[in-house]
Design an enzyme around this catalytic site. Sequence first.
Site, PDB file in Angstrom:
ATOM      1  N   HIS A  79      16.467  -0.939  20.972  1.00 28.64           N
ATOM      2  CA  HIS A  79      16.865   0.446  20.732  1.00 28.64           C
ATOM      3  C   HIS A  79      17.721   0.529  19.478  1.00 28.64           C
ATOM      4  CE1 HIS A  79      19.643   3.946  21.717  1.00 28.64           C
ATOM      5  NE2 HIS A  79      18.483   4.464  21.421  1.00 28.64           N
ATOM      6  N   ASP A 119       3.937   2.003   1.504  1.00 34.45           N
ATOM      7  CA  ASP A 119       2.681   2.192   0.782  1.00 34.45           C
ATOM      8  C   ASP A 119       2.437   1.001  -0.141  1.00 34.45           C
ATOM      9  OD1 ASP A 119       4.081   2.663  -1.693  1.00 34.45           O
ATOM     10  OD2 ASP A 119       4.234   4.800  -1.223  1.00 34.45           O
ATOM     11  N   ARG A 178      15.593   7.929  -3.002  1.00 32.39           N
ATOM     12  CA  ARG A 178      14.802   6.718  -3.241  1.00 32.39           C
ATOM     13  C   ARG A 178      15.598   5.419  -3.086  1.00 32.39           C
ATOM     14  NH1 ARG A 178      12.780   4.829  -9.104  1.00 32.39           N
ATOM     15  NH2 ARG A 178      11.856   2.861  -8.508  1.00 32.39           N
ATOM     16  N   TYR A 221       4.875   8.118  -2.536  1.00 33.46           N
ATOM     17  CA  TYR A 221       5.936   8.512  -1.603  1.00 33.46           C
ATOM     18  C   TYR A 221       5.426   8.503  -0.163  1.00 33.46           C
ATOM     19  CZ  TYR A 221       8.263   9.994  -5.878  1.00 33.46           C
ATOM     20  OH  TYR A 221       8.835  10.025  -7.136  1.00 33.46           O
ATOM     21  N   ASN A 273       5.967   6.155   2.089  1.00 32.34           N
ATOM     22  CA  ASN A 273       6.765   5.226   2.892  1.00 32.34           C
ATOM     23  C   ASN A 273       7.453   5.974   4.021  1.00 32.34           C
ATOM     24  OD1 ASN A 273       6.396   3.157   0.744  1.00 32.34           O
ATOM     25  ND2 ASN A 273       7.681   4.580  -0.405  1.00 32.34           N
TER      26      ASN A 273
END
Length: 144
Positions: free
Chosen positions: A22, A30, A109, A131, A133
Amino acid sequence: MLKNISPILPPDLLKILMEMGHGDEICIGDGNFPAAAYSQRLVRCDGHGVPAVLDAVMQLLPLDSFVDRPAFLMQVVPGDPTKPTIWEEYRTIIEKHEPDFTDFESVERFAFYEQAKQCYCIVATGESALYANIILKKGVIKPS
């Protein structure tokens, strides 16, 4: 091969998903993401895109219900005209598996890179969208 488990999930990723506790996080990157440079544990899924891997992972991984936003996306760099349409696909996939999902946390980023370094695992994909990810925070499976 196992019944009811996506064949695109390699055995080492299944083991990692089971090991995660947890609050642990997993990043699905990507094809441009520097996965090898940032990972503590790296799993390669180069022949697949992020949506397919995300869907397979979400079949098994509960999201953390104790935080407002258990899924994180990398913000578009200011001045970059890219509009990541893949994010809506992510929303559809996550909502299919987690109906109470509210929204993504948007992360700058370089802050995203720092968060990825702390992830339990990074999955490298062959995704060509920019983008694309995503980081997921694992939750608990509640007794029935």
